[in-house]
Design an enzyme around this catalytic site. Structure first.
Site, PDB file in Angstrom:
ATOM      1  N   GLU A 166      -6.831  -0.553 -16.074  1.00 53.83           N
ATOM      2  CA  GLU A 166      -7.399  -0.782 -14.797  1.00 53.83           C
ATOM      3  C   GLU A 166      -7.969   0.317 -14.025  1.00 53.83           C
ATOM      4  OE1 GLU A 166      -5.938  -4.209 -13.007  1.00 53.83           O
ATOM      5  OE2 GLU A 166      -6.973  -4.208 -11.216  1.00 53.83           O
ATOM      6  N   LEU A 206      -2.308 -12.475  -6.334  1.00 56.14           N
ATOM      7  CA  LEU A 206      -1.066 -12.746  -6.915  1.00 56.14           C
ATOM      8  C   LEU A 206      -1.117 -12.158  -8.399  1.00 56.14           C
ATOM      9  CD1 LEU A 206      -0.357 -16.468  -6.095  1.00 56.14           C
ATOM     10  CD2 LEU A 206       0.465 -14.447  -4.833  1.00 56.14           C
ATOM     11  N   SER A 219      -3.543 -11.819 -11.108  1.00 56.47           N
ATOM     12  CA  SER A 219      -3.859 -12.030 -12.326  1.00 56.47           C
ATOM     13  C   SER A 219      -4.325 -11.352 -13.265  1.00 56.47           C
ATOM     14  CB  SER A 219      -5.066 -13.473 -12.006  1.00 56.47           C
ATOM     15  OG  SER A 219      -5.937 -12.793 -11.391  1.00 56.47           O
ATOM     16  N   HIS A 274       0.832  -1.080   0.061  1.00 55.40           N
ATOM     17  CA  HIS A 274      -0.066  -0.113   0.153  1.00 55.40           C
ATOM     18  C   HIS A 274       0.860   1.327   0.100  1.00 55.40           C
ATOM     19  CE1 HIS A 274      -3.837  -1.832   0.176  1.00 55.40           C
ATOM     20  NE2 HIS A 274      -3.455  -2.884   0.856  1.00 55.40           N
ATOM     21  N   ASP A 279       2.105  -3.846  -9.577  1.00 53.72           N
ATOM     22  CA  ASP A 279       1.646  -5.210 -10.204  1.00 53.72           C
ATOM     23  C   ASP A 279       1.951  -5.281 -11.802  1.00 53.72           C
ATOM     24  OD1 ASP A 279       0.742  -5.530  -7.807  1.00 53.72           O
ATOM     25  OD2 ASP A 279      -1.476  -5.597  -8.484  1.00 53.72           O
TER      26      ASP A 279
END
Ligand code: GLA
Length: 383
Positions: A158, A123, A125, A33, A170
């Site tokens: 996203e 994880l 995806s 975070h 990520d």
């Protein structure tokens, strides 16, 4: 499933020879975070990947299918939807849509997705699917985009298309990961360094198998709390543009002027940034005892100050502590379920996996999944 099988399946469905792109999921060793606070993170790409097979079409249609999920989606590349449909295909579509908005010349194509990253496990995806899709769409569009720019494009997809306000971690490590190394990333400048993982250490990832519903709402709320904190600090020091800029001294000086919840969030972020840099140094110096301490502090801070852990994650972290070969462990990813990451001595890793699974199941009644991982390379085309 290997590239050969995916190719065979693609040819059966669409008739053409595809190109195949692979993008990995990740674990985060420390720096949780902190990415959306312009701070430091230290993830590693792991062996679970998403594969995207693609071949151009003569017309303007974008066909999207998955080996795991239902749906045979078809869109006109000149009129792509501007908001989410609410299905898995949003991650592919979001990337195509953002590319289109940026003026890229998209071509019609068939896309077939095969995913091996465990879902809803923290994880990444989604990042793996975005990155593999981006590389695939870029390849047939003859668009030039360096990998860090691909990561930003996927994050934007996203944020804007899917509607999750995630940071850059990520997507960045899925693009840029390096075998045998963690990636220390400055999320403000996007400068990074590879930190070698010590020889003889395994990454053991333990999946609690729970994902609590509050994850998305609580994630966005944490971001808002951080933004509120920045507004407070900016009153006292106009140079503060993100929590990254808040020093321990400034935090201590103004601790009492902040609402308690906001203080807790800041306190986590400010110290987590320091811990992340310290873990990088300690890994380089081979001081694994210190790495273990810092990982434990990170977990405690996520549990007590940032309040994104849950009972199952806390149990998974606690039952690891005295197992043979254990170096350090903590929750990894956004929280409220998902996985813990553990550094474990190679020779003891298999035994660790068996014992932690038994202990966790005894205490929770849930059978976990345990993955013995290594740090892997980032996204690539398969040849
Ligand atoms: C999720 C987000 C990342 C990051 C982590 C928490 O994985 O996708 O951007 O914010 O949570 O560290």
């Amino acid at each position: 499933m290997n590239a050969h099988e995916l190719t065979r399946h693609f040819k059966k469905l669409f008739g053409d020879e595809p190109r195949i792109f692979r993008a990995p999921g990740r674990v985060n060793l420390i720096g949780e975070h902190t990415d959306y606070n312009d701070g430091f993170v230290m993830p590693a790409a792991v062996g679970f990947s998403t594969y995207v097979a693609i071949a151009a079409r003569a017309d303007r249609k974008l066909g999207i299918r998955s080996e795991e999920f239902p749906g045979d989606f078809a869109f006109d590349v000149d009129h792509l939807p501007e908001t989410r449909l609410g299905t898995w295909c949003d991650y592919v579509l979001g990337v195509a849509s953002v590319l289109g908005q940026r003026g890229a010349k998209l071509r019609g194509a068939n896309v077939l997705v095969h995913g091996e990253v465990p879902l809803a496990a923290g994880l990444s995806s989604s990042a793996a699917l975005e990155v593999a899709s981006a590389l695939a769409l870029i390849s047939i569009g003859e668009i030039e985009l360096p990998l860090p720019a691909v990561a930003k494009l996927c994050q934007q997809a996203e944020n804007v298309f899917v509607g999750a306000r995630v940071g850059i971690m990520d997507q960045f490590v899925s693009c840029m990961g390096k075998a045998g190394h963690a990636l220390l990333l400055d999320c403000r400048s996007l400068e990074f360094q590879f930190v070698p993982l010590p020889a003889g250490i395994r990454l053991v990832v333990c999946n609690t198998m729970v994902k609590h519903d509050l994850a998305t709402g609580a994630y966005n709320r944490r971001r808002e709390e951080c933004e509120q904190a920045v507004r407070c600090f900016a009153q006292w020091d106009p140079a503060i543009g993100a929590l990254r800029d808040v020093s321990v001294e400034l935090l201590n000086e103004h601790g009492h002027d902040l609402p308690v919840t906001i203080w807790k969030r800041c306190s986590h972020v400010v110290h987590e940034n320091q811990r992340t840099l310290q873990v990088a140094d300690s890994l380089r110096q081979g001081d694994l005892a210190r790495v273990g301490e810092l990982m434990r502090q990170s977990h405690d801070s996520l549990r007590d100050l940032y309040e994104v852990s849950c009972r199952e994650l806390d149990i998974m972290v606690d039952v690891a502590q005295d197992l043979p070969g254990f170096v350090g462990g903590r929750m990894t990813g956004g929280g409220f379920g998902g996985c813990t990451v553990n550094l474990v001595r190679e020779a003891a890793a298999q035994g660790f996996a068996t014992q932690i699974a038994e202990r966790y199941q005894q205490k929770t009644g849930i059978k976990p999944q345990v993955y013995l991982c290594t740090a892997e390379d980032g996204a690539r085309e398969l040849t």
